[in-house]
Each structure stands twice: as structure tokens, then as C-alpha cells.
Design an enzyme around this catalytic site. Structure first.
Site, PDB file in Angstrom:
ATOM      1  N   GLY A   1      24.519  23.120  32.374  1.00  0.00           N
ATOM      2  CA  GLY A   1      22.725  23.349  33.002  1.00  0.00           C
ATOM      3  C   GLY A   1      21.543  22.496  34.060  1.00  0.00           C
ATOM      4  O   GLY A   1      23.002  21.188  34.149  1.00  0.00           O
ATOM      5  N   SER A   2      20.842  22.205  33.702  1.00  0.00           N
ATOM      6  CA  SER A   2      19.698  21.711  34.605  1.00  0.00           C
ATOM      7  C   SER A   2      19.641  20.267  33.578  1.00  0.00           C
ATOM      8  O   SER A   2      18.517  19.411  34.573  1.00  0.00           O
ATOM      9  CB  SER A   2      18.164  22.295  34.443  1.00  0.00           C
ATOM     10  OG  SER A   2      19.001  22.850  35.794  1.00  0.00           O
ATOM     11  N   THR A   3      20.059  20.139  32.469  1.00  0.00           N
ATOM     12  CA  THR A   3      19.736  19.128  31.695  1.00  0.00           C
ATOM     13  C   THR A   3      20.081  17.620  31.494  1.00  0.00           C
ATOM     14  O   THR A   3      19.733  16.698  31.749  1.00  0.00           O
ATOM     15  CB  THR A   3      19.992  19.674  30.534  1.00  0.00           C
ATOM     16  OG1 THR A   3      21.871  19.676  30.738  1.00  0.00           O
ATOM     17  CG2 THR A   3      19.706  20.532  29.562  1.00  0.00           C
TER      18      THR A   3
ATOM     19  N   LYS B   1      20.448  17.174  35.454  1.00  0.00           N
ATOM     20  CA  LYS B   1      19.892  15.999  36.470  1.00  0.00           C
ATOM     21  C   LYS B   1      18.669  15.099  36.576  1.00  0.00           C
ATOM     22  O   LYS B   1      19.133  14.753  37.751  1.00  0.00           O
ATOM     23  CB  LYS B   1      18.562  17.522  37.215  1.00  0.00           C
ATOM     24  CG  LYS B   1      19.154  19.028  37.729  1.00  0.00           C
ATOM     25  CD  LYS B   1      18.153  20.105  37.842  1.00  0.00           C
ATOM     26  CE  LYS B   1      18.878  21.281  38.405  1.00  0.00           C
ATOM     27  NZ  LYS B   1      17.635  22.484  38.394  1.00  0.00           N
TER      28      LYS B   1
END
Lengths: 384, 654
Positions: B322-324, B326
Site C-alpha cells: 500500500g502507501s507505505t 510512497k
């Protein structure tokens, strides 16, 4: 000629037994040799059951091994002699390369480096050489009908010594002895002059001190132990003393199956493998093991008979050498467990627990069968 | 036929030699027979006497397995003495009667009796067959009092493995079990004579060589039926080495407590050294269950459990990050010159690859408006990263994220680690025989789609940012200790190839943005920054379990829990001299900021803060206080400090 035709000439129909024998021959399986081998194996399973302390799982694994080995034998028996001969140099060279690889990247176990790990299987390339050396020498010497010339004899010696040296370095004295013997037998049957044979024997005796110096300490220890086992009864002499007690206390009639105290109470070491003959002696006595020795002898004699019937020089040298090597195998094992010879770690063929040598051994019998069953079209009544 | 005569001669010679061989065989057989006659007939009486007097046997005895401690010397695995009831069939005339009699004295379950009967069939008739393991004191006393009435019944003592911390360290320490056929394939069976246990998973498995020790040999005198009378001589076994782990039990327990029974994982590392401070996977199991006599039924129950307690989620669980990821994606943009720190994208709340095509939505329905990198990371704007990923392309993303160790195993020193998945064009072509689609690049931009990571990988990737490029190799073993000489040997930290950026200020921009995740009022993990006495940088992640229909309302919580998103959070603290890097994954937890981030805060607090709730850099506060004297001196190998620390703590444990 088909068997039905043969019997119709006689004016009879073939019996079930005759049909079976015919069937086996058509499958290139030599019936007498097969029967003898199966008898020894059956006796072996009975002995192994007792030696393992009644372990079903161990018997099952051994049975699987035997089945695989028999299958390999039947497969090899299908190969025609000339194909075998054509493949001989390749088998030898591959074996030699693998032996070199063992020294470089081999797997170790118990102080020796003998195995190659291919990921899915771990095996000893020395096993290939048990077949590779006699094949290669028979190939090299087969063109000579009378006596081989000197160049070929020297070449043969080098061809035996190269793998021998590599196996000696691993170290694996037992296998080295067997491979050396197989090479010597081919040379013997090639028609090497008697004076060379006696000369070589004398030279070997002279080389013993040199060999001694090159031995590993544990190998030297085995020889010293053999010469005087009582010197260290609980150390390295332990194996051989316990083995002699097992054999001796068995007497004429033995203590009975599963009743051997030496084997069942753990006094006898390595009783499923190298010392299994002592278990047989303890539990079945002298009268029990003499027939077993007779069976082994019969197998060897059948192999030599096949060599005598073969009119191809390559085939007969191979059959004779492989049969005699099998005899050496047996005699060395019995000799070592009964204290006649140093313990060199040779298992009892067809009976000791373990898979590596079983397959090689039966492949060699497959070759002998091929030599016998491929040479001519079967002529019924003439050639049994 | 000129060759004919010569051939006949050769044939005659060959026949002659065969006869020589036959003669030789008969001679040797005769010799062997004579030898057997000598042993079995002439000397038979003598050997029979020797056989009957044969009292001295050599038996192998297993070595005491090394103990396992946490980094402060708290005992995690040890050996307890245990007593088993054994029967010697050769000494018992009526087994059933003896079993019945025993059944009246002590409690015997039908399982125990069935196992006894099975073993009796399998084992040699002369060997002792165990009936009941782990006898308690009362049972021992009862048997001892009735010993005379029970010939052939005896108590044997041995030691069994025990795990004082139970389930809390199960996924790190692992457990031992009976040596199986599969184990025999990979060990030297001679070295295991006298042993019946071997490490199966975890530290117990990967450091089997260290823990195992060397067996000893006893010369024992026995009676005629094989019962031991006395031990004559002993070559003592050499006990295995003790192992000190990098794990801190208190921190580990704090992480277990913080997860509060939710399925998921917490991994905490010391960024500079790669030492694993805590590694939790929930649900877990009690490794002591594998030690008792009923190991197989315990294993059966655990392995068929739907919640998969035996599955080590920290190293084997593969989740979309997921966004980890980014922060790393933004750095890729800076590194490849696709964006600048101040560059903005407009976020209307969705992204379309072409007019009227499928809408790739942002988690925030109204959008984030004009967004630069710092804001995009802080608020976890999706559209910014859709645009960025499109500009980068999947292969550059693959290459850059690979530098942080994603897509490959981290090299942790326990087996079974999974590599996750870092997709590329080539991978997809090889795997599916299909080209890469642009829409798939969009998914990769928010850590979705094909991309998979383990919690451990996320912790390592975060530690790499904390170190500004130095990627540590995580490890669990900190020191080995010889229990006899007390000699200790430290394992040395290893570094993986570092991430070197064209412009090192890119680290600063990224860390700044990750600080905003907590500090900025609109940061996605702002809630956990309240009263935080130290600085920290982090990133939330909420990863989809299955592909939502793109036109359905995003953020709608699926009714069933198993369809709910995974909640993730990664962080490190403090920002300037990081002492901990952490990754938290809560399966089907929902929102990363709401569920995973508070867990990380609790664990970081436990590590960094003292009881007073204050933080002082590298000081004596928090759990790390005990460990601090040791962690500082780590690179210099064995230091007096460490020996003292290990030694004094170890003695408490003994």
C-alpha cells in the site's frame, strides 16, 4: 526358432515351466542367475529383519531398494554387448571426471569426502567406476586374441591406477580394493603372460610398506587392530572382538532367529550393514550360513560359466571379471567379520542394508545376463 | 581362416584361466569355512562363555542442548529434567497384567496405552518402551513405593526442551521435535546417535549446529538381559552453545500486547546494526505443546487451524505494501529527475488514463487539490503517485525499490523467509506471457496490484531510510556462548549494498515529508503524535485485499471482516539518531493511520521512554536502557561491557 515350433517338432505341447523359461530368456533374463540372486536376497531380508531389531520401516526401505536394483538389472540386460562396448570409454571418462569433482566439490560425511550432491540425489561416483574400470579395460584389451602387447598393458595399469588414486584420497579403502581387483581380473583374463602376473604379485608385496605410509591413521588403526584386536578391547578392537564372539557363540545350530544376544543387545556394532554376516552366524549357526556361502559360490560359478560359453572376447572378459569381483566382495566381507582380514568397510553384497552399492552390483549382473542372452538365438535343448 | 589356430590357443588359454579362477574361489571358500568351523565349533564353548559374560556395552548419550536467551539474558528456551515410565518387555511375563496394575496406581490414558503398543511392535524386543512421559512427583513416588511389585518397570530421566516465555517468542525461537525421516536426509546420522530431538523451525532450526552439541559415550555394565548395572567409564558429552538473541523480551511482549490479539505482525529493528529487537506474528502458539508426548496431535490441531497460528507472518506473510512505499517512490521520482521537491500535480480525486475511461480514485473523494511531494506523502495523496508512477514507468520503480531490498529475501538468519514480489515488464511477460498495461503501473504507484512485501522487508526498507541509505541485514543471533569455558563470540552486523543517491538532500526531503505524516495536522498519522517526547517519521498504508469495482464508492467498508483492507504503518525514531525502525501490519485492520500507527507508537514508546514517560537521547530510559551499554559497543566485537552485561544477566537466568 519359437518354442512352440520346437515343441511341435517333438510332437508335444510345451509345459508351463518351459514357457516361463522361454519367456524369461526372451526378456534377456538369465533364469538360473536370477533364481540364485533372489534366493540370497530373500535370505538377506530375513537376516536384516533380525539385525534391525525387527524394524518394519527399515525392511520396507530395503525392499524398495532391492526392487529398484532388480529393475535396473533387467533394463541393463536389454543392452546388446556391442552397444555396451561402444559406451565403455564414455562411462569410464564420465566416472573419472565425477571422481575429480568429488575432490573439488564433494560432500563429506564421517571423515571422508565421497559424495556428489546433484540437488535431487547424492551419490558416490566411485560406484560408477566399479563398472567403468572393467568395461574400459575389457574394451581396450578385447582386440587382442592371444596376449596383449606391452603398450596396452601399461595403458591398462594407468587406467586402473588413476581412479584408484582418486578413491584412495577420498578415502575409501574398501572400494579401492574392489576396483583394483576388477581391473586385475580383466588383465588376468586378457591373456597376460603368467610371468608378468607373478612379477606383479611380487611387486605388490614390495609396495606394501609404501601403501602403509600413505594410509590414513584410521586405516592404519584398522590393520593394527586386525593384527591384535585384544590390545584395545573397548577401543578400536571392539568391533572385531564382538563380531567373533557373535559368530563363535552361534555354534553349529545358532541361537535362533531374533534370539542372538550379541546382535539384539547392541553388543555388535553396525550389525545391519558391515557386520550383518555375524548376525547370521550367531542366529543360524554354521549349518545355517554354509548354504548361504554355497549360494554365493554358485552365483560366481554361474557367472564364470557364462564367460566360458561366450565367444566374444570383450564379453567373456567382462563376465569373468565382474563375477570374480562379486566373489571378492563377498569373501572380503566374510573374511573381515570373522577376523581373517582387516576391517576395510565392505558390506555383504545383496544383504547388507544400504542402497549405493546394491544398484551397481545388480547392474553388473544385468551385463552378465545380457552377455549370455544376446550372444545367439536361443536353441532349445541345446544350450541351457 | 588364418586366425583360427591362434584363436583356438587363446580359447584354450582363457578356459585354463577360468579353471584357475574356479579353483581359487573354492580354495578361498574352503578357507572361510575352516575359519567359521574354528570359531563356531572348535572355540564355540569359549565364545559362548564370552557371550554370556559380555557385560560391557558402549552407548551414546545425547548432549545438553544450548539455551536461548534474549539480548538481556532472559531465558527463552531451556532444558527441564523429565521423567518417563518405561517397560522392559523381556522382564515382564504378562504385559497386560502389568499395564492393568499400573493403571490402578497412576492415570494412564487410552492414547498412552495405544502409543505403547504401537512402539512395542516397532522397537526391538530388548529395548525399553516408554509408556508415560513427563511424570509428576506424586506419580514418581507412587511408582517408587511399588517398585518391588513391578519387575521390568523403570523410571528413566532425561531432559525436555521448555520455553518459559511460551507463545510470546514462538515465531522467533521456534521449537524442537523428534528427528524425522526428512531430517535424516540433511544431517549426519552418526552425529545424532543418542539424540532424539532436532530443531524444526526458527532459531532452534537455523542454529541447530550451535545448539546441538556433541554426544558422549558411556561404557556400561549390563546384566545378561541387557539391563544397565553400572556405568564404568564416561566420555562426557559436550553441551551445545547458548545463543543470545537480538530480541528484547520486554519489547516483544509490548508488541504482542499492542497487537491485542489481532492477526498481524510487528517487526522492530535497530537501524544501524539490523538487530531485530522484536518480531511478533499473531496468532501464535505455545511451543511447549510440541515437547510433550502428544506432539503430533498438537501439530495436527495447530496446522489445521483456520487462523494459521504456525504461519510466521513477519517473514512469510506477503502483503501489498500500500502507501507505505510512497516515500521510496517519491525518492525514485527525484532520483530519476521526473519530479522536483516542489513540483505539483493537481489532484481532482481521481485519475483517468483517457477521457471517459475507468476512474482510478483517490482515497479522498474531493481530492487533495494542488499537491507537491511533501504534502502527497503526508496526506497519502494517491493521484500524485498515479502521475508519478506513470512518468517513471514500472521498470524504473522495480529497479529503485529493489535497492531497498524489496522483492528479495532480507537474509534474516531463520529459514522460510519469503521474497515478496516486485513486478516488472519482464516478470509479467515471463509469468503470464502478457505485456504490461499502463493501468497496472497506476496500481504499483500506490503499492497495490502485483506488488507484495513481508513485514520484515518493510522494516528493513524503513531502516534504510532511517540510515539515509545504509541497508542493514537483519539478524536474530547476537552472540554464541560456550557453556563450559564461558567464551562468548559476537555475531557482526552486516550491511547490504547501500542506496546511493545523486543528491543526498533527497533523503532530507523524504524524511521531512515522513515527519509531516505525524506532525502536520492533515498528516495521515497525526493522531499518534500527541505528547510524543521524541521525533519520529512514518508512513501509513491501507492496502486492498481484493480489487474493488472502480465505480463503486471507494472507502466503503466491506461487511465481512476478511474482505476489509490490511492496515499498515512503518516508522523510525528519533529522526536524527534513529534507534528503532518498525513495521506494523494488521490483517483486515482497516485504516493504517487509525489501527496500525497507534500500535507502532506503543512499541516505540516502550523502547525509547522511561517509566516517567520522558525521552533522553541514548540514555538510560526505556527498555533499551539495559541493552544500551551493549548496543553502543557493538562494532568493536567483544567488549568488557558486553561480557559483563551478558554474564550478569545470564546468571539470573540460570
Amino acid at each position: 526358432m519359437r518354442i512352440e515350433t520346437y515343441y511341435s517338432h517333438l510332437g508335444k505341447s510345451p509345459t508351463v515351466g518351459a514357457l516361463l523359461l522361454d519367456r524369461l530368456r526372451r526378456m534377456h533374463i538369465e533364469p538360473l542367475l536370477l533364481a540364485l540372486l533372489l534366493l540370497v536376497m530373500a535370505a538377506g531380508v530375513v537376516i536384516l529383519y533380525s539385525a534391525s531389531g525387527g524394524s518394519d520401516s527399515l525392511i520396507l526401505r530395503q525392499a524398495i531398494r532391492l526392487a529398484v536394483a532388480i529393475l535396473a538389472m533387467i533394463m541393463v540386460a536389454q543392452i546388446r554387448l556391442r552397444h555396451l562396448m561402444a559406451a565403455a570409454p564414455a562411462i569410464y571418462v564420465i566416472g573419472l571426471i565425477l571422481l575429480l569433482l568429488v575432490l573439488v566439490v564433494g560432500d563429506s560425511g564421517g571423515g571422508a569426502t565421497r559424495w556428489l550432491n546433484l540437488g535431487f540425489i547424492r551419490f558416490q561416483p566411485a560406484e560408477i567406476m566399479k563398472l567403468g574400470v572393467p568395461l574400459m579395460l575389457a574394451w581396450l584389451l578385447s582386440s587382442e586374441r592371444a596376449t596383449p602387447d606391452m603398450t596396452k598393458v601399461v595403458a591398462s595399469l594407468l587406467l586402473v591406477l588413476a581412479p584408484l588414486a582418486l578413491i584412495f584420497l577420498q578415502p575409501d579403502l574398501g572400494t579401492a580394493v574392489l576396483i583394483g581387483a576388477s581391473g586385475a581380473f580383466v588383465l588376468f583374463f586378457s591373456g597376460l603372460k603368467w610371468r608378468y602376473i607373478f612379477g606383479a604379485a611380487a611387486a605388490m608385496a614390495g609396495a606394501l610398506p609404501l601403501l602403509w605410509a600413505r594410509m590414513h591413521s584410521y586405516q592404519q588403526q584398522r590393520v593394527l587392530t586386525f593384527l591384535n584386536p585384544e590390545a584395545d578391547p573397548l577401543g578400536s578392537g571392539y568391533h572385531i572382538i564382538q563380531s567373533k564372539i557373535a559368530i563363535g557363540s552361534g555354534g553349529l545350530f545358532g541361537k535362533g532367529w531374533l534370539q542372538g544376544t550379541q546382535s539384539q543387545l547392541d553388543f555388535l556394532p553396525e550389525r545391519s550393514t558391515d557386520f550383518i554376516f555375524s548376525v547370521a552366524c550367531e542366529e543360524f549357526g554354521l549349518l545355517g550360513v554354509l548354504p548361504l556361502i554355497a549360494l554365493y559360490l554358485a552365483i560366481v560359478l554361474r557367472g564364470l560359466y557364462i564367460a566360458a560359453r561366450c565367444d566374444d572376447h570383450f564379453g567373456r572378459m567382462l563376465a569373468a571379471a565382474l563375477s570374480l569381483t562379486f566373489f571378492v566382495y563377498t569373501a572380503v566381507n566374510i573374511g573381515m567379520v570373522s577376523g581373517l582380514m582387516p576391517v576395510v568397510g565392505v558390506p555383504l553384497p545383496l544383504i547388507s542394508y544400504g542402497g549405493t552399492s546394491m544398484v551397481t552390483l545388480l547392474i553388473s549382473f544385468g551385463m552378465i545376463m545380457s552377455i549370455h542372452t544376446h550372444k545367439t538365438q536361443p536353441l532349445y535343448g541345446a544350450n541351457l | 581362416m588364418a586366425h583360427r589356430p591362434e584363436r583356438l590357443v587363446a580359447n584354450r588359454e582363457f578356459r585354463l584361466r577360468l579353471w584357475v579362477a574356479v579353483l581359487g574361489c573354492f580354495l578361498i571358500c574352503g578357507l572361510l569355512t575352516l575359519r567359521l568351523v574354528r570359531l563356531q565349533v572348535t572355540d564355540h564353548q569359549n565364545f559362548t562363555t564370552q557371550s554370556e559374560n559380555n557385560r560391557i556395552r558402549i552407548t551414546a548419550a545425547g548432549a545438553l542442548r544450548g539455551k536461548i536467551f534474549d539480548r538481556n539474558g532472559v531465558l527463552l528456551a531451556t532444558n527441564d529434567p523429565s521423567f518417563a515410565l518405561e517397560l522392559l518387555p523381556t522382564k515382564i511375563t504378562d504385559i497386560d497384567a502389568t499395564l492393568a496394575e499400573l493403571g490402578e496406581l497412576i492415570e494412564l490414558s487410552p492414547d498412552e496405552i495405544a502409543r505403547f503398543r504401537k512402539l512395542r511392535k516397532r522397537l526391538s524386543r530388548y529395548s525399553a518402551i516408554p509408556l508415560k512421559f513427563a511424570m509428576d512427583e506424586q506419580e514418581l513416588a507412587t511408582i517408587a513405593a511399588n517398585q518391588t511389585r513391578l519387575p521390568g518397570v523403570r523410571i528413566s530421566n532425561s531432559s525436555t526442551r521448555s520455553y518459559p516465555q511460551g507463545s510470546a517468542t514462538a515465531h522467533v525461537v521456534g521449537y524442537t521435535g523428534k528427528i524425522s525421516a526428512a531430517d535424516l536426509e540433511r544431517i549426519d546420522s552418526n552425529a545424532y546417535r543418542g539424540f532424539d530431538q532436532i530443531g524444526k523451525v526458527g532459531i532452534e532450526r537455523s542454529y541447530e549446529q550451535q545448539l546441538h552439541g556433541e554426544q558422549g559415550f558411556n561404557q556400561v555394565e549390563t546384566d545378561a538381559s541387557g539391563r544397565t548395572l553400572r556405568v564404568i567409564k564416561t566420555d562426557a558429552a559436550i553441551p551445545g552453545n547458548d545463543i543470545y538473541l537480538t530480541v528484547d523480551l520486554q519489547l516483544q511482549q509490548a508488541a504482542v500486547k499492542a497487537l491485542a490479539g489481532r492477526a498481524g505482525s510487528v517487526v522492530a529493528l535497530q537501524p544501524a546494526t539490523g538487530e531485530v529487537l522484536a518480531m511478533v506474528s499473531q496468532p501464535d502458539y505455545d511451543p511447549n505443546l510440541f515437547v510433550s508426548g502428544n506432539a503430533s496431535s498438537a501439530f495436527g490441531a495447530l496446522s489445521s487451524n483456520q487462523k494459521r497460528p504456525l504461519f510466521n507472518r513477519a517473514v512469510q506473510g506477503q502483503y501489498p505494501p500500500g502507501s507505505t512505499v510512497k516515500p521510496q517512490l517519491a525518492m525514485a521520482g527525484l532520483e530519476y529527475g521526473v519530479i522536483t521537491p516542489s513540483q505539483q500535480y493537481f489532484c481532482p480525486g481521481y485519475k483517468q488514463l483517457s477521457p471517459n475511461s475507468r476512474k482510478y480514485r483517490d482515497w479522498k473523494r474531493g481530492g487533495h487539490n494542488h499537491t507537491n511531494m511533501r504534502k502527497a506523502i503526508a496526506e497519502s495523496c494517491d493521484v500524485f503517485f498515479y502521475e508519478l508512477a506513470l512518468s517513471l514507468g514500472v521498470d524504473k520503480i522495480h529497479d529503485f525499490l529493489g535497492l531497498f531490498g524489496l522483492g528479495e529475501t532480507t537474509g534474516l538468519d531463520i529459514i522460510g523467509e519469503k521474497s515478496g514480489l516486485l513486478p516488472s515488464r519482464g516478470w509479467k511477460q515471463a509469468m503470464y506471457g502478457e505485456p504490461w498495461y499502463r493501468g497496472e503501473t497506476l496500481n504499483i504507484g500506490i503499492g497495490q496490484g502485483f506488488m507484495l512485501t513481508t513485514p520484515l522487508q518493510l522494516a528493513v526498507a524503513t531502516a534504510t531510510i532511517a540510515n539515509r541509505g545504509e541497508r542493514p541485514k537483519p539478524r536474530l543471533a547476537r552472540a554464541f556462548s560456550d557453556p563450559i569455558s564461558d567464551e562468548r563470540q559476537l555475531t557482526l552486523p552486516e550491511q547490504m549494498p547501500p542506496v546511493v543517491l545523486r543528491d543526498s538532500s533527497h533523503w532530507q526531503h523524504t524524511v521531512q515529508a515522513m515527519t509531516d505524516v505525524l506532525q502536520s495536522p492533515s498528516g495521515s498519522a497525526h493522531r499518534i503524535s500527541t505528547n510524543m517526547p521524541y521525533t519520529a517519521a512514518g508512513k501509513t498504508g491501507t492496502s486492498q485485499v481484493f480489487g474493488l469495482d472502480p465505480d463503486s464508492e471507494y472507502g466503503e467498508v466491506p461487511a465481512e471482516e476478511r474482505l476489509r483492507d490490511h492496515a499498515l504503518f512503518v516508522a523510525f525514531a528519533p529522526i536524527e539518531k534513529p534507534e528503532i525502525a518498525i513495521a506494523v501490519v494488521v490483517e483486515h485492520g482497516g485504516s493504517g493511520g487509525r489501527i496500525a500507527a497507534p500500535i507502532a507508537r506503543t512499541v516505540m514508546d516502550a523502547w525509547l521512554l522511561g517509566t516517567a514517560g520522558t525521552y533522553q537521547p541514548s540514555s538510560n530510559a526505556g527498555i533499551r536502557a539495559n541493552a544500551n551499554s551493549t548496543s553502543a559497543s557493538n562494532n568493536q566485537g567483544e567488549s568488557p561491557n558486553l561480557s559483563a552485561a551478558l554474564g550478569s544477566e545470564a546468571h539470573h537466568a540460570h
